[in-house]
Design a protein around this motif. Sequence first.
Motif, short mmCIF file in Angstrom:
data_model
loop_
_atom_site.label_atom_id
_atom_site.label_comp_id
_atom_site.label_asym_id
_atom_site.label_seq_id
_atom_site.Cartn_x
_atom_site.Cartn_y
_atom_site.Cartn_z
N GLY A 126 25.21 -12.18 40.69
CA GLY A 126 25.67 -11.80 42.02
C GLY A 126 27.15 -12.08 42.23
O GLY A 126 27.61 -12.21 43.35
N ASN A 127 27.86 -12.17 41.12
CA ASN A 127 29.29 -12.46 41.17
C ASN A 127 30.07 -11.22 40.72
O ASN A 127 31.13 -11.31 40.11
CB ASN A 127 29.57 -13.66 40.24
CG ASN A 127 30.97 -14.21 40.39
OD1 ASN A 127 31.50 -14.28 41.49
ND2 ASN A 127 31.59 -14.57 39.27
N ALA A 129 31.84 -8.96 42.02
CA ALA A 129 33.17 -8.59 42.51
C ALA A 129 34.24 -9.20 41.62
O ALA A 129 35.40 -8.79 41.67
CB ALA A 129 33.37 -9.03 43.95
N CYS A 130 33.87 -10.20 40.82
CA CYS A 130 34.85 -10.75 39.87
C CYS A 130 34.21 -10.95 38.51
O CYS A 130 34.25 -12.03 37.94
CB CYS A 130 35.52 -12.00 40.41
SG CYS A 130 34.47 -13.19 41.22
N VAL A 140 29.34 -21.19 38.78
CA VAL A 140 29.57 -19.82 38.32
C VAL A 140 31.08 -19.61 38.14
O VAL A 140 31.88 -20.05 38.97
CB VAL A 140 29.00 -18.81 39.34
CG1 VAL A 140 29.37 -17.39 38.94
CG2 VAL A 140 27.49 -18.96 39.44
N TYR A 141 31.44 -19.00 37.05
CA TYR A 141 32.84 -18.71 36.75
C TYR A 141 33.04 -17.20 36.73
O TYR A 141 32.21 -16.47 36.19
CB TYR A 141 33.24 -19.30 35.39
CG TYR A 141 33.08 -20.81 35.34
CD1 TYR A 141 34.16 -21.64 35.58
CD2 TYR A 141 31.83 -21.39 35.09
CE1 TYR A 141 34.01 -23.03 35.56
CE2 TYR A 141 31.67 -22.77 35.07
CZ TYR A 141 32.76 -23.58 35.31
OH TYR A 141 32.61 -24.94 35.30
N GLY A 142 34.14 -16.73 37.33
CA GLY A 142 34.39 -15.30 37.37
C GLY A 142 35.66 -14.92 36.63
O GLY A 142 36.38 -15.80 36.14
N THR B 14 29.88 -18.21 46.54
CA THR B 14 29.85 -18.31 45.08
C THR B 14 31.07 -17.68 44.41
O THR B 14 31.71 -18.29 43.55
CB THR B 14 28.57 -17.65 44.51
OG1 THR B 14 27.44 -18.39 44.98
CG2 THR B 14 28.56 -17.64 42.99
N SER B 15 31.38 -16.44 44.80
CA SER B 15 32.49 -15.73 44.14
C SER B 15 33.83 -16.34 44.50
O SER B 15 34.74 -16.43 43.68
CB SER B 15 32.47 -14.24 44.49
OG SER B 15 31.38 -13.62 43.87
N ALA B 18 34.06 -19.32 42.47
CA ALA B 18 34.33 -18.93 41.08
C ALA B 18 35.81 -18.64 40.89
O ALA B 18 36.35 -18.74 39.79
CB ALA B 18 33.49 -17.72 40.70
N LEU B 19 36.47 -18.25 41.96
CA LEU B 19 37.90 -17.96 41.90
C LEU B 19 38.76 -19.15 42.32
O LEU B 19 39.97 -19.05 42.44
CB LEU B 19 38.22 -16.74 42.77
CG LEU B 19 37.58 -15.43 42.29
CD1 LEU B 19 37.69 -14.34 43.34
CD2 LEU B 19 38.21 -14.96 40.98
N PHE B 50 37.37 -9.81 47.89
CA PHE B 50 37.42 -10.80 46.82
C PHE B 50 38.73 -10.83 46.05
O PHE B 50 39.04 -11.83 45.42
CB PHE B 50 36.21 -10.65 45.89
CG PHE B 50 34.95 -11.13 46.53
CD1 PHE B 50 34.76 -12.48 46.76
CD2 PHE B 50 33.98 -10.24 46.95
CE1 PHE B 50 33.61 -12.94 47.40
CE2 PHE B 50 32.84 -10.69 47.58
CZ PHE B 50 32.65 -12.04 47.81
N TYR B 193 25.52 -7.83 45.65
CA TYR B 193 25.66 -9.24 46.01
C TYR B 193 25.67 -9.45 47.52
O TYR B 193 26.01 -10.52 48.00
CB TYR B 193 26.93 -9.83 45.37
CG TYR B 193 28.17 -8.97 45.51
CD1 TYR B 193 28.94 -9.01 46.68
CD2 TYR B 193 28.57 -8.10 44.49
CE1 TYR B 193 30.06 -8.22 46.82
CE2 TYR B 193 29.69 -7.29 44.64
CZ TYR B 193 30.44 -7.36 45.80
OH TYR B 193 31.55 -6.57 45.95
N ARG B 196 23.16 -12.19 48.58
CA ARG B 196 23.68 -13.51 48.28
C ARG B 196 24.74 -13.92 49.30
O ARG B 196 24.69 -15.02 49.85
CB ARG B 196 24.32 -13.53 46.87
CG ARG B 196 24.95 -14.88 46.53
CD ARG B 196 25.73 -14.86 45.25
NE ARG B 196 26.90 -13.99 45.25
CZ ARG B 196 27.99 -14.14 46.00
NH1 ARG B 196 28.08 -15.15 46.84
NH2 ARG B 196 28.98 -13.29 45.93
N ARG B 232 23.70 -21.63 45.27
CA ARG B 232 24.43 -21.87 46.52
C ARG B 232 23.70 -21.27 47.72
O ARG B 232 23.73 -21.82 48.82
CB ARG B 232 25.85 -21.30 46.44
CG ARG B 232 26.78 -22.23 45.73
CD ARG B 232 28.19 -21.71 45.65
NE ARG B 232 28.98 -22.71 44.96
CZ ARG B 232 29.73 -23.63 45.58
NH1 ARG B 232 29.83 -23.63 46.89
NH2 ARG B 232 30.38 -24.52 44.88
N GLY B 354 34.63 -5.72 46.59
CA GLY B 354 34.22 -6.49 47.75
C GLY B 354 33.14 -5.81 48.55
O GLY B 354 32.60 -4.76 48.17
#
Lengths: 164, 541
Positions: A126-127, A129-130, A140-142, B14-15, B18-19, B50, B193, B196, B232, B354
């Motif tokens: 679900g990540n 977008a990256c 989670v790493y993007g 989450t995203s 992640a960034l 994003f 997503y 989520r 998350r 996004g």
Amino acid sequence: MSEKEGDKDMQGLAQLTAPFRTVAGGLLPALHAVQDALGYLPEATTGVLAEQFNLSRAEVHGVMTFYHHFRRSPPGRHRVQLCRAESCQAVGGRALEAHAKRVLDIDYHQTTADGAVSLEPVYCLGNCACSPSVRVGDEVYGMMNVARLDALLAELRGGAEAVP
Amino acid sequence: MSAGATRVYVPADTSAVALGADRTARRLEALCDERGLAVTVVRTGSRGAFWLEPLLEVERDGQRIGYGPVQPEDLPGLLDAGLLSASEQAPGHLGPVEDLPFFRCQQRLTCARLGVVDPASVDSYREHGGLRALERALEMTPQALVDEVKTSGLRGRGGAAFPAGIKWQTVLDAPAADKTIVCNADEGDSGTYSDRMLMEGDPMALLEGMLIAGLATGARQGYIYLREEYPRARASLERAMTALWAAGCLGSNILGSGQCFDVALRIGAGAYICGEETALLESLEGRRGTVRPKPPVPAIAGLFGQPTLVHNVISLASVPAIISAGGEHYRGYGVERSRGTLPFQLAGNIERAGLVELPFGLTLRELLYEIGGGSRSGRPLRAVQVGGPLGAYLPESQWDTPLDYEAFAAIGAMLGHGGVVAFDDSVDMWEQARFAMAFCAAESCGKCTPCRIGSTRGVEIIDRLAAGADAEGDRHLLEDLCETMRDGSLCALGGMTPAPVLSALRHFPGDFQRPRGRPGQSESRHDTAPGPQIIPSTEAG
């Protein structure tokens, strides 16, 4: 393993899963409880749960082997999941998978010789977008690329704890 | 919060994390502490832009001024330049976040509070319009609530697009003492997503939607079946449930009305098929996630044989907006039989990835270029998969199709859950077709033959196509197999896997005629294995 130790393991398992006996559809939560506590489902899980839930061992075995999340061998110190789904494929996910297998010298569902990393495929974090995405434990790493993955894996293999 | 402290909002999505959002939030607090600056950092969800994450928002005069992306190392300079007074001089200054073109072009009904509200606070939820629908619902009859949903024209947002009102009526009319609301939060489609994001950023909207669905249908128990891949979202839902309990919104006496409704959170275990509603019910009952034949539909005999309303996260989270503003208002958005809005999710090789909530009707091309800004790689886009791994691959000639359920169905595609995955011209469509079949083989529950066996045979045929010994015959055989899978499978996994396979074959035939090495050599042996292979630790080396 001595018989006595085996009994103790069984008791430990039974204690973990007993609260779910009265929960409607409690078998999955019980399996989660075991894996959350031990990192995997030991062989004795089947018998303990069959007895507690009044099911055949075959039924319990069928459930625990159906779901990709449940594992029947202890994982390495870090469970590394690479996303294999389309969004990650669109930005280099396939090359990243091949690279990870090469540098770790293992395939999916295997653990590195030093016991540091278990490599697993995952279908979407679900990540998207990256993408590409990698999950280590619950992190989670993007925007992953070869350099970032190398740095992440080196950190995991060098230290005992997951990087922040 | 200390008096006069400046509020700074940092997503905990989450995203965004992640960034780097967690590191940015921690560094901001530490720096402000060092410098004696009064600041309150509020962790929200993400608004969904994003490419700007981590996006900091500084509250000033009731407005939120954005800065992004902000990495920890940018912070000292930003603070020097007057970040906390929302200075225009600070690098990364974006102005009021809601005025950004990416958000101005959207119409947010379901996702209006995303990135705005504090997901753990009932007060914050109320402040932004939350619980108004629940209060209204408590004064309405069940039939009036169902009628409101019917009027709205809402269709299931999980992918099947079944009219929600009909489902609600069926459950309301079913004579049973125990009815259940099940939220399908097993969002497994790649490129999607929104579930989520909503569970992380506005979980109370989902819970309020479930409460209203319970009041409307006579169900007193709800379940959220959440995928394990979303830790998350799990934490955010647990916090929201606890807070709503404490505020008397959940439990045995909802807001003092004497009505009761409770929600339990269940965690999946990494099986894609459990996103199929009957497989999900099997899993909730503690069994293998195999598909049940329909009829009976779950609305008649669902969880433990009782009438069950199964809805996706976005469907349920849209309910408060429908009840508070009225079904007619929601219906005012959209086109034809696709009413309201859909949160589209831009993913894959796209510049501005996004969340984009829009009424139905925009074209795919507008979404890809005007909103998404084209490819991330800078190369031309070549194929777009809409609706997850079971959605067709669309070539450029089809990108002017309006985004509505029927227009997509007419070209053999589907909107599904609104995920849009873009591929540039480096994509190999033979590989994508092969992956679609291999994915079906790996995730098939095994209940029906066309899916279980067909998908494995499908991978073999696609491999043979690459070898090219009898391309004409293999092509014909693949089309035949796909027809069998489409018409003979019990559920959408086997039934719709042919869509990506055949669309790739039809629209990108050149990719299937390219000479290759040993078929599938770049892939691991696990591709075609049905289910995971568990290697004993002794062999794992």
